[in-house]
Design a protein around this motif. Structure first.
Motif, PDB file in Angstrom:
ATOM      1  N   LEU B 597      75.114  59.179  25.408  1.00 17.18           N
ATOM      2  CA  LEU B 597      74.102  59.474  24.406  1.00 17.18           C
ATOM      3  C   LEU B 597      72.706  59.056  24.846  1.00 17.18           C
ATOM      4  O   LEU B 597      71.726  59.281  24.153  1.00 17.18           O
ATOM      5  N   PHE B 598      72.647  58.389  25.985  1.00 13.69           N
ATOM      6  CA  PHE B 598      71.374  57.831  26.431  1.00 13.69           C
ATOM      7  C   PHE B 598      70.559  58.909  27.146  1.00 13.69           C
ATOM      8  O   PHE B 598      71.043  59.563  28.067  1.00 13.69           O
ATOM      9  N   THR B 599      69.314  59.086  26.686  1.00 14.24           N
ATOM     10  CA  THR B 599      68.437  60.060  27.344  1.00 14.24           C
ATOM     11  C   THR B 599      67.115  59.386  27.652  1.00 14.24           C
ATOM     12  O   THR B 599      66.615  58.577  26.861  1.00 14.24           O
ATOM     13  N   ALA B 600      66.567  59.679  28.799  1.00 14.04           N
ATOM     14  CA  ALA B 600      65.293  59.073  29.174  1.00 14.04           C
ATOM     15  C   ALA B 600      64.474  60.076  29.962  1.00 14.04           C
ATOM     16  O   ALA B 600      65.022  60.905  30.696  1.00 14.04           O
ATOM     17  N   LEU B 601      63.164  59.990  29.795  1.00 14.69           N
ATOM     18  CA  LEU B 601      62.264  60.900  30.501  1.00 14.69           C
ATOM     19  C   LEU B 601      61.226  60.075  31.251  1.00 14.69           C
ATOM     20  O   LEU B 601      60.554  59.225  30.663  1.00 14.69           O
ATOM     21  N   PHE B 602      61.138  60.343  32.551  1.00 10.42           N
ATOM     22  CA  PHE B 602      60.176  59.618  33.386  1.00 10.42           C
ATOM     23  C   PHE B 602      59.134  60.622  33.848  1.00 10.42           C
ATOM     24  O   PHE B 602      59.434  61.529  34.621  1.00 10.42           O
ATOM     25  N   THR B 603      57.927  60.448  33.348  1.00 11.14           N
ATOM     26  CA  THR B 603      56.948  61.538  33.444  1.00 11.14           C
ATOM     27  C   THR B 603      55.927  61.381  34.559  1.00 11.14           C
ATOM     28  O   THR B 603      55.069  62.244  34.713  1.00 11.14           O
ATOM     29  N   GLY B 604      55.978  60.311  35.311  1.00 13.57           N
ATOM     30  CA  GLY B 604      54.947  60.117  36.337  1.00 13.57           C
ATOM     31  C   GLY B 604      53.575  60.071  35.680  1.00 13.57           C
ATOM     32  O   GLY B 604      53.390  59.364  34.684  1.00 13.57           O
ATOM     33  N   ASP B 605      52.629  60.856  36.183  1.00  9.80           N
ATOM     34  CA  ASP B 605      51.292  60.881  35.590  1.00  9.80           C
ATOM     35  C   ASP B 605      51.032  62.194  34.860  1.00  9.80           C
ATOM     36  O   ASP B 605      49.893  62.670  34.764  1.00  9.80           O
ATOM     37  N   LEU B 606      52.088  62.793  34.349  1.00 10.38           N
ATOM     38  CA  LEU B 606      51.962  64.086  33.672  1.00 10.38           C
ATOM     39  C   LEU B 606      50.926  64.018  32.546  1.00 10.38           C
ATOM     40  O   LEU B 606      50.910  63.079  31.755  1.00 10.38           O
ATOM     41  N   GLU B 607      50.080  65.038  32.475  1.00  8.24           N
ATOM     42  CA  GLU B 607      49.068  65.069  31.416  1.00  8.24           C
ATOM     43  C   GLU B 607      49.370  66.213  30.456  1.00  8.24           C
ATOM     44  O   GLU B 607      50.377  66.903  30.575  1.00  8.24           O
ATOM     45  N   GLN B 608      48.419  66.414  29.540  1.00  6.99           N
ATOM     46  CA  GLN B 608      48.674  67.333  28.427  1.00  6.99           C
ATOM     47  C   GLN B 608      49.168  68.721  28.865  1.00  6.99           C
ATOM     48  O   GLN B 608      50.146  69.226  28.311  1.00  6.99           O
ATOM     49  N   ASP B 609      48.499  69.302  29.879  1.00 10.58           N
ATOM     50  CA  ASP B 609      48.909  70.649  30.322  1.00 10.58           C
ATOM     51  C   ASP B 609      50.363  70.666  30.759  1.00 10.58           C
ATOM     52  O   ASP B 609      51.138  71.557  30.384  1.00 10.58           O
ATOM     53  N   GLY B 610      50.695  69.694  31.532  1.00 10.27           N
ATOM     54  CA  GLY B 610      52.068  69.601  32.028  1.00 10.27           C
ATOM     55  C   GLY B 610      53.038  69.407  30.878  1.00 10.27           C
ATOM     56  O   GLY B 610      54.138  69.976  30.864  1.00 10.27           O
ATOM     57  N   GLU B 611      52.653  68.572  29.925  1.00 14.34           N
ATOM     58  CA  GLU B 611      53.516  68.323  28.771  1.00 14.34           C
ATOM     59  C   GLU B 611      53.779  69.624  28.009  1.00 14.34           C
ATOM     60  O   GLU B 611      54.903  69.908  27.592  1.00 14.34           O
ATOM     61  N   GLU B 612      52.698  70.412  27.854  1.00 11.39           N
ATOM     62  CA  GLU B 612      52.856  71.685  27.127  1.00 11.39           C
ATOM     63  C   GLU B 612      53.824  72.601  27.852  1.00 11.39           C
ATOM     64  O   GLU B 612      54.721  73.189  27.236  1.00 11.39           O
ATOM     65  N   ASN B 613      53.636  72.706  29.169  1.00 13.86           N
ATOM     66  CA  ASN B 613      54.550  73.546  29.951  1.00 13.86           C
ATOM     67  C   ASN B 613      55.991  73.091  29.780  1.00 13.86           C
ATOM     68  O   ASN B 613      56.901  73.903  29.641  1.00 13.86           O
ATOM     69  N   LEU B 614      56.168  71.770  29.801  1.00 16.89           N
ATOM     70  CA  LEU B 614      57.509  71.216  29.690  1.00 16.89           C
ATOM     71  C   LEU B 614      58.141  71.572  28.344  1.00 16.89           C
ATOM     72  O   LEU B 614      59.301  71.971  28.266  1.00 16.89           O
ATOM     73  N   LEU B 615      57.340  71.440  27.287  1.00 14.92           N
ATOM     74  CA  LEU B 615      57.859  71.739  25.941  1.00 14.92           C
ATOM     75  C   LEU B 615      58.299  73.193  25.861  1.00 14.92           C
ATOM     76  O   LEU B 615      59.325  73.508  25.263  1.00 14.92           O
ATOM     77  N   LYS B 616      57.469  74.066  26.480  1.00 17.96           N
ATOM     78  CA  LYS B 616      57.783  75.504  26.431  1.00 17.96           C
ATOM     79  C   LYS B 616      59.111  75.790  27.129  1.00 17.96           C
ATOM     80  O   LYS B 616      59.960  76.507  26.608  1.00 17.96           O
TER      81      LYS B 616
END
Lengths: 206, 714
Positions: B597-616
């Motif tokens: 059940l354990f989930t983790a996300l390691f994002t490095g230095d991801l910024e808003q644009d990258g986050e949006e792409n990821l969500l999509k």
């Protein structure tokens, strides 16, 4: 600390057993200690084969040879009654604490004991903290000294068994093994009284 | 993981100090700073740090013997830096071990007195000898000569120093008891040769030995040896013969009485334990029939005896040391030490002969160094079960003492399987029992370094390695051994955890604060594979590390969204970047971990644009358990939409204390608060350790002891 034999002061050596108080402090100096000669291999005995005593004694083990140094120390112990010297051999007798067999020292005749004030065999066991039982008693106060081998081998039974030793395993303890008469007589008496096995340990083998 | 103790030194009453301080012999000048212990007029010891104002000032300090010299200093008491994690260097313990009150940052320093007294004079001699060695010895030989003759180990090359550790021969470069005995013998015999009466010669020794001890820097091993010899000689002079073990015990008690903190010093522990081992094993050692057997057992017993202490402090022991010492102990004590002594003597009386000898000796010694480095580069020489816990220490010492008994009682060597084998199996085996998955966000200052340890040692993944932005400094300010995040923070943590292999080393992107320390990890650890974001390998910041990876044959693989791997029950998927052109932060390699059940996300230095792409692209990813916030909590990351979707139960900001970028941004913290999402920042709480086992997530931080449990089954 002063050496019990040569009286010079000596420096105690270190060891893990002494650090953890498992082993008592040394009583003699290393020089005196080194003059004793250990017996590494026991020679097999067959002088008694053919006599009625054959097979009475299952095995004999001795710690030291009777070299001049041992003669000197033993003289001081046994005849000058320097009872403290028994402590020298504590390490040799100590393993007997762990054996399952009944430990039986060769006794002195009561008169002899009175004369000497201590039993030189018992004393080894007492100092080494080995439990033992005086099962034997001496029937005559005749020393073996001065007799020929033939005389010794043919004397009448020297010991009587005082307690029940049926089915027992026994370790006989004595100071000297010369011809083996004493031990064979004792073993013979014990076996006759029902002991299952009898082995012997002596401090010295001549 | 045990949290570190809070500092006991209170900082409420931080006050400006102005006092006259006298330098002790424990100080060093490196880069633009002088650091070390000094005693004030009230006999209180303090740890001082002072940054030189100019090169001229530094040179003036370098050119004089400071021990015993008094300075009027103005300074401020400084809060002690907390250890980066539970296996990190602890300033508090260090100060305690030297009996110091605290740390002062000195602002100004003015000399008021030249070195005084006997100790001042001795220190001056030492200083001059050091200068003499620097002037007359070839550069490559100087560190060793200084170490062997003067006990000064500051100059030893770090690479060689590491090689000595791997081979377990570091002790050879310290002045040991053997060393003291050797010199004492030579000195005493020379006196007798000069037809000096024995009685007088002994008194000479009694006086010279303490002078010698303080001349060579007074390491615990030297004081121990000198102390024991002094007690033995004195007792003999007064016709009371003291046994060597009694002299040993007296010296031990006296040492602890005079300097209680010394109990915490590794050098003290090693020296006394090794000596005790040899002393109490003497019946067994003396019974050995040949010199070779005896030296084998001496080496063996010493190594076994100090092993628990080494494991406690350094988390690893050298296995090759058992063999290597057989060769190196005689080599150093019979050849190298006497050669150094002789060369040192010749540089005074026959400099021209010394120069000829240097021409002969230097290439030989260089060859030996090459041999040592080659030997140390062989794999599998270290046993690294991690830092021993208290119960493991008890197991280890029981085994060690048991071994001594087996040998002394002349039991069959088969019993060694019980006294040595069993503790080793228990200690090594306990590593595999843990069924938790653990994630540690290491406090590497401003930067990222995250370690994932899978249950039962199935695998280890390291994401980034922290790093420093190095600025060009004037030459005089540069230190011979600059602080390295990878080597001094991350590697000790890995070793402390008993990790020597990293299955996957992820470089999220090419910024210094994420990868500058990577090279050091590659050098010290066994790395199986490197994952890097596409296009980043041409970046300058990665070149050194790539070079090391190349020489060590470590595959470097470019990974992007959609790639992934699986180890046991743990699934790893990369969610970003989605293109192969490297443009910086937004192309950070983002790793998603799912384990039960354990989930983790390691994002490095991801910024808003990258986050949006990821969500999509990854609509399925939501209700996250653990998030490492992008870009250290910068305002340009952790957008509201991103947080609303992921709803992380815990978010980590990996940022340095008082960093120049103001990370994590107050706006971002506010954003999390508004959404009722809990956060932790490494700058505030130190390293953060997250454990997940049987549906329970536990969080532990290195600055505080509190453990937060989050039951996930609710």
């Amino acid at each position: 600390m002063n050496c019990l034999i040569c009286s010079t002061s000596f420096i105690e050596s270190a060891s893990w057993q002494k650090l953890f108080l498992i082993k008592p402090a040394d009583v003699i100096c290393n020089q005196c200690r080194s003059k004793f000669e250990k017996i590494l291999k026991t020679k097999s005995e067959n002088e008694w084969s053919g006599t009625i005593y054959e097979g009475a004694l299952d095995s004999v083990k001795s710690f030291y040879t009777y070299n001049d140094w041992m003669k000197h120390v033993f003289q001081q112990y046994k005849f000058q009654l320097d009872v403290e010297l028994a402590k020298i051999f504590v390490e040799d007798f100590r393993p007997l604490r762990q054996v399952q067999e009944l430990i039986v020292p060769i006794p002195l005749h009561p008169e002899m004991l009175h004369e000497r004030t201590f039993s030189q065999v018992d004393q080894f066991l007492i100092d080494a903290n080995v439990p033992f039982k005086n099962v034997l008693s001496k029937t005559e106060n005749r020393s073996q000294v001065g007799k020929t081998r033939k005389d010794r081998m043919s004397t009448e039974l020297l010991f009587s068994v005082q307690e029940n030793v049926q089915e027992q395993h026994i370790v006989l303890i004595d100071d000297l093994y010369t011809t083996g008469t004493t031990l064979h007589h004792a073993a013979f008496a014990l076996k006759k009284a029902g002991a299952q096995t009898v082995r012997a340990i002596t401090l010295i083998r001549v | 993981m045990h949290a570190q103790d809070k500092m006991s030194i209170k900082v409420d009453d931080i006050a400006a100090h102005e006092d006259v301080f006298t330098w002790t012999s424990t100080h060093s000048i490196s880069g633009s700073k002088i650091r070390g212990f000094a005693v004030n007029q009230h006999e209180q010891k303090w740890y001082l740090t002072y940054a030189f104002e100019s090169e001229k000032e530094k040179v003036s300090f370098l050119n004089q013997s400071l021990t015993g010299a008094a300075f009027l200093m103005k300074g401020q008491e400084t809060e002690l830096p907390l250890p980066a994690h539970e296996y990190g260097f602890d300033m508090h313990t260090y100060l305690k071990s030297h009996g110091a009150q605290g740390m002062l940052t000195v602002i100004s320093m003015k000399q008021v007195l030249q070195p005084e007294g006997v100790t001042g004079w001795i220190a001056k001699q030492r200083f001059q000898m050091e200068k003499h060695i620097e002037l007359h010895f070839p550069l490559s030989l100087q560190p060793e000569t200084k170490a062997l003759l003067l006990g000064s180990r500051d100059d030893v090359d770090p690479q060689e120093s590491r090689a000595y550790q791997i081979l377990g021969i570091t002790h050879l470069f310290a002045i040991s008891g053997l060393h003291v005995a050797f010199l004492t013998f030579i000195f005493y015999q020379s006196l007798l040769r000069l037809s000096i009466r024995k009685e007088v010669a002994v008194w000479c020794l009694l006086i010279c030995l303490p002078v010698y001890a303080s001349l060579v820097g007074g390491a615990p091993s030297v004081w121990r040896a000198v102390g024991v010899v002094e007690i033995l000689l004195l007792s003999r002079q007064f016709h009371m013969r003291v046994a060597i073990q009694d002299a040993f015990a007296i010296s031990l008690l006296l040492y602890i009485y005079l300097q209680p903190g010394v109990l915490l010093q590794v050098g003290f522990q090693l020296s006394y334990v090794a000596a005790a081992v040899l002393l109490f094993s003497s019946p067994f050692l003396q019974a050995q029939s040949t010199v070779f057997k005896q030296s084998f057992w001496i080496t063996f017993l010493c190594q076994i005896g100090v092993a628990p202490i080494l494991l406690y402090h350094f988390y690893e022991i050298s296995l090759s040391s058992f063999v290597v010492n057989l060769l190196f102990v005689p080599l150093f004590s019979v050849i190298i030490l006497p050669i150094n002594l002789m060369l040192f003597l010749f540089t005074f009386i026959l400099p021209s002969l010394a120069d000829i000898l240097f021409i002969l000796y230097e290439p030989l010694r260089m060859a030996l160094t090459m041999f040592i480095l080659k030997l140390a580069s062989l794999p599998h020489q270290l046993w690294n079960p991690g830092k021993l816990s208290n119960w493991q220490m008890i197991v280890a010492f029981t085994g060690v003492v048991g071994t001594f008994f087996v040998l002394e009682l002349q039991y069959s060597f088969k019993r060694l399987a019980l006294t040595l084998g069993l503790p080793i199996i228990i200690i090594q085996g306990s590593l595999y029992f843990d069924s938790a998955i653990e994630v540690t966000f290491l406090n590497v200052g401003q930067g990222d370094a995250t370690l994932i340890e899978l249950p039962h040692r199935q695998g280890t993944i390291l994401i980034d390695s922290g790093g420093l932005l190095r600025f060009d400094q004037s030459a005089w300010k540069q230190s011979g051994s600059p602080f390295e995040i990878g080597r001094e923070v991350i590697v000790p943590f890995l070793k402390g955890r008993g990790i020597h292999t990293i299955d996957t080393f992820v470089w999220t992107h090419a910024d210094s604060d994420h990868v500058e320390g990577a090279e050091e990890i590659l050098e010290e650890m066994n790395v199986k594979e490197i994952h890097v974001t596409p296009g980043a390998i041409t970046e300058d910041t990665l070149q050194q590390a790539l070079q090391t990876a190349l020489t060590k044959n470590i595959p470097v693989k470019e990974k992007m969204a959609g790639d992934g791997f699986r180890i046991g029950d743990s699934n790893f998927t990369y969610l970003s970047p989605q293109d192969t052109t490297y443009e910086g932060n937004n192309d950070s390699l983002v790793l998603y971990l799912k384990h039960e059940l354990f989930t983790a996300l390691f994002t490095g230095d991801l910024e808003q644009d990258g986050e949006e792409n990821l969500l999509k692209s990854y609509a399925g990813i939501q209700n996250l358990m653990l998030l490492k916030a992008g870009h250290h909590g910068s305002n340009t990351s952790s957008s509201e939409a991103f947080l609303k979707r992921l709803q992380p139960r815990l978010t980590i900001f990996s940022a340095g204390q008082n960093n120049r970028y103001g990370h994590p941004s107050p706006d971002v913290i506010e954003r999390f608060k508004d959404l009722h999402l809990p956060t932790l920042t490494t700058a505030d709480v130190g390293s953060i350790h997250v454990r997940y086992n049987q549906q329970v997530m536990t969080v532990q931080t290195s600055y505080e002891k509190s453990i937060k449990k989050r039951d996930l089954s609710k």
